[in-house]
Motif scaffolding. Sequence first.
Motif, short mmCIF file in Angstrom:
data_model
loop_
_atom_site.label_atom_id
_atom_site.label_comp_id
_atom_site.label_asym_id
_atom_site.label_seq_id
_atom_site.Cartn_x
_atom_site.Cartn_y
_atom_site.Cartn_z
N PRO A 11 -13.09 12.78 32.07
CA PRO A 11 -11.94 12.00 32.52
C PRO A 11 -12.00 11.76 34.03
CG PRO A 11 -11.29 14.27 32.11
CD PRO A 11 -12.71 14.13 31.62
N ILE A 12 -11.53 10.61 34.46
CA ILE A 12 -11.55 10.31 35.89
C ILE A 12 -10.23 10.69 36.57
CG2 ILE A 12 -13.25 8.48 35.64
CD1 ILE A 12 -11.00 6.44 35.78
N ASN A 13 -9.18 10.93 35.80
CA ASN A 13 -7.88 11.26 36.39
C ASN A 13 -7.77 12.76 36.62
OD1 ASN A 13 -7.92 11.54 33.57
ND2 ASN A 13 -5.69 11.37 33.41
N LYS A 14 -8.65 13.29 37.48
CA LYS A 14 -8.75 14.73 37.69
C LYS A 14 -7.93 15.25 38.86
CE LYS A 14 -13.19 16.05 35.65
NZ LYS A 14 -13.85 14.86 35.12
N LYS A 15 -7.21 14.40 39.57
CA LYS A 15 -6.42 14.89 40.69
C LYS A 15 -5.43 15.97 40.26
CE LYS A 15 -3.42 13.33 44.46
NZ LYS A 15 -2.79 12.13 45.11
N PRO A 16 -4.70 15.82 39.14
CA PRO A 16 -3.80 16.91 38.73
C PRO A 16 -4.52 18.23 38.47
CG PRO A 16 -3.26 14.89 37.55
CD PRO A 16 -4.56 14.64 38.26
N ILE A 17 -5.76 18.17 37.98
CA ILE A 17 -6.51 19.40 37.74
C ILE A 17 -6.76 20.12 39.06
CG2 ILE A 17 -8.72 20.34 36.96
CD1 ILE A 17 -8.81 18.15 34.85
N GLY A 18 -7.22 19.38 40.07
CA GLY A 18 -7.46 19.99 41.37
C GLY A 18 -6.20 20.56 41.99
N GLU A 19 -5.09 19.83 41.86
CA GLU A 19 -3.84 20.28 42.47
C GLU A 19 -3.22 21.45 41.71
OE1 GLU A 19 -1.46 16.77 42.94
OE2 GLU A 19 -2.49 16.23 44.82
N ARG A 20 -3.39 21.49 40.38
CA ARG A 20 -2.90 22.65 39.63
C ARG A 20 -3.73 23.89 39.95
NH1 ARG A 20 -2.05 19.46 33.84
NH2 ARG A 20 -0.25 18.22 34.52
#
Length: 567
Positions: free
Chosen positions: A443-452
């Motif tokens: 998935p390309i929408n990984k910003k929430p993963i990094g922030e979590r």
Amino acid sequence: NGQVIKEVVFGDVWVFSGQSNMQTPLERTLDVYGDDILHYSNPLIREFLVGEKYAYDGPQKDFASGSWKAVTPETCLKMSTVPYFFARKIYDTYQVPVAIIQCAVGGTAIESWMAPENLAQYPEYSEILENLRNPKPQPARSGNFGGGNHPAGAPAQPASPQVDYTALDLDDSEWESVYMPHYFKDINISGSAVVYYRHYLYLTAEQAASENNLLKLGTFRNNDETFINGVKVGSTSYEYPPRNYAFAKGILKEGKNVICMKASGNGPTSGFYEGEDYELRLGDDIIALNDGWKYFKEERANNRPMPQGMTAPKAKMQYVETEARPYRPSVRNPFGLYFGMLRPVANASVRGVVWYQGESNSGSTPDYGKFLADMMTTWRNDFRDPQLPVLISQLHSHLDKTFLPVEDGWANIREGQRLATHLLENAALSVGCDIGFWNNIHPINKKPIGERLAKGAMRTAYGETVVLSPECTKAELKDGKIYLSFSEIGNGLVVKGDDIKGFAVSDENGAYQRVRASILGNRVVLYVGGINNPQKVRYLWKNYVKEDVALYNAEDMPVAPFQMELK
């Protein structure tokens, strides 16, 4: 004879390890985060990329090469998405320099990152470990036979004339029409094939002069080469990256143009993924590319039927002398990356480690949680810190959609990841079940993963009181209902959408049924009156669960998938 070292900063060093989802570069996320990352620079966030190296003769002491790169719009595109957004969140919160040590290899199993002593307790690894510690050459052969090379002095056969399928003036009037997206099975292809696709464009002079151009052809399984007017604008050698090909001014022409893709697939499920963009962007002008395609399956010489009465000539076999060959390890072999990549990193003093892996162990490692906890205990010893913060990114949603829970696959890995954070002190879980696509493992929408993950760091490394994802702590059966209690409630449980989905309960025979659920205070109630002798609860126990994720806490953290026996 002195050396000058410049741009030295002191801050927090974080190690990021795992497989390809930990590697996914920012350049693939431009459609989602381009406006942000292309306007952000920070000399106090830097990345060091550890080169891929397998070692089986003991821990390596250092890296062959490498350098630090600071975050700029130019350098960041090759940086990994999850570490990048993690580092930005930590920097924004604490104003401390953040160093990323990127130590990941795509397609690797957890065993590659484990120490030999971790695996020695499992009998099934004993022979493999011995072979790797003491490699034995394969038996020498007197020779083998191979084809393809002409004996000395033998003339090569002239190549058959090649058709240029990319040319603008190619006659494709007899090619068949097709719609994007589709799979090979939709165009009656059941085996491996090379298929050429062509699409005509008729552009104005203004469109042809555009300088900011991007061709988007979704994601294709497996590999492609793509051309515009005979000029190659991009290629991808494997399945997962989106086919987003930027190209310069001068390739397009006023009037008629042609896009040609040479696509190679290996079965009926090869093809173009649904739910993605198929378009050409010329500045602010967007041209849809779903309709208007033609295709042709290239006929390979070795597949052509012979004329009647003729037989195919036998291939000329050439005798080749061979010598004994050493044992060649594969990506899945144990401890090679631990010795080759992780141990040199242990020379550094680090603030914590972040782990994003599990895809390659899906369906084959029932003890994944124990593997992960044992591995991290060894890593802590290597880094000389028994309380080193460990952050684990739970697998996102992927694979085919199903209605009922499945017995294996990604669900088991997620549970192992969750359990590992309970086997380890000072560890935190980042839940990602609401992120991902059924048809794209990256998935390309990984910003929430990094922030979590950064929130987990705030608790484990920086001593903050933060609320993470709720986890089920108890399941009680009473009066035909199951009452679930949770940790990490924060300011309460909330439902996004009309109802709570994703819960299933097994009966005394182990058969699962989906059940209704509601929130009662800080608990969730499951209605199981029609199930004979309920035994176990599962939540989001499937590979692809994104569309069932509705239960969060008020801090917008999704409830973690789990399974639990009733009390």
